[in-house]
Design a protein around this motif. Structure first.
Motif, PDB file in Angstrom:
ATOM      1  N   LEU A  95      -0.238  -2.025  -6.211  1.00 19.45           N
ATOM      2  CA  LEU A  95      -1.572  -2.130  -5.627  1.00 19.45           C
ATOM      3  C   LEU A  95      -2.610  -1.425  -6.501  1.00 19.45           C
ATOM      4  CD1 LEU A  95      -3.291  -3.059  -3.219  1.00 19.45           C
ATOM      5  CD2 LEU A  95      -2.731  -0.899  -2.121  1.00 19.45           C
ATOM      6  N   THR A  99      -5.626  -3.176  -8.539  1.00 14.88           N
ATOM      7  CA  THR A  99      -6.995  -2.689  -8.366  1.00 14.88           C
ATOM      8  C   THR A  99      -7.667  -2.503  -9.724  1.00 14.88           C
ATOM      9  OG1 THR A  99      -6.354  -1.553  -6.334  1.00 14.88           O
ATOM     10  CG2 THR A  99      -8.402  -0.855  -7.365  1.00 14.88           C
ATOM     11  N   ASN A 114      -8.738  -4.166  -2.688  1.00  9.84           N
ATOM     12  CA  ASN A 114      -7.571  -3.374  -3.075  1.00  9.84           C
ATOM     13  C   ASN A 114      -7.880  -1.883  -3.153  1.00  9.84           C
ATOM     14  OD1 ASN A 114      -5.990  -5.612  -3.156  1.00  9.84           O
ATOM     15  ND2 ASN A 114      -5.802  -5.707  -5.360  1.00  9.84           N
TER      16      ASN A 114
END
Length: 142
Positions: A95, A99, A114
């Protein structure tokens, strides 16, 4: 088979980080077990509470911190020895990577989505750790 590989990767990553962190002896085993406990608690919470994911991270961090606080007292070791390696499986690496990828490719909508998810997970993990640690400190003083 997938679950076995999942837990094997948790054990290897926790062990590698514990070695890098300089943990030796029996504490190496208990710190790796902290990673397994945190990942197991996350899988358990994710199964019973599929949405929102931050609840699963909060539960996993609280259970892992409880384990770390108990075994730190049993083994007369600082809590951070177990806590740091136990947090490794809870880090949302993909994640965070996504991002930064969306940030560098100027995809603002996915970047902010995100980013908020990453901050939510980080806050849930921090709240789980701080909450249980605070309860142990209060109980110790009483």
């Amino acid at each position: 088979m997938i679950i076995l590989l999942d837990f094997l990767s948790v054990i290897i990553s926790s062990l590698a980080f514990a070695v890098i962190f300089g943990i030796k002896g029996k504490n190496l085993f208990f710190s790796c077990l902290a990673g397994v406990v945190s990942h197991s608690a996350f899988i358990f919470a994710e199964y019973f509470v599929p949405q929102p994911e931050t609840v699963a991270y909060l539960f996993a961090a609280a259970v892992m911190t409880l384990y770390c606080e108990i075994f730190a007292r049993v083994n007369k070791t600082p809590v951070t020895v177990y806590l740091v390696t136990g947090l490794i499986p809870l880090v949302p690496g993909k994640l965070i990577y996504d991002t930064m990828l969306y940030f560098t490719t100027n995809n603002s909508a996915l970047f902010f989505e995100n980013l908020l998810r990453s901050f939510g997970i980080a806050a849930a993990v921090a709240l789980g750790v701080v909450g249980v640690s605070t309860l142990f400190r209060i109980r110790k003083k009483v």
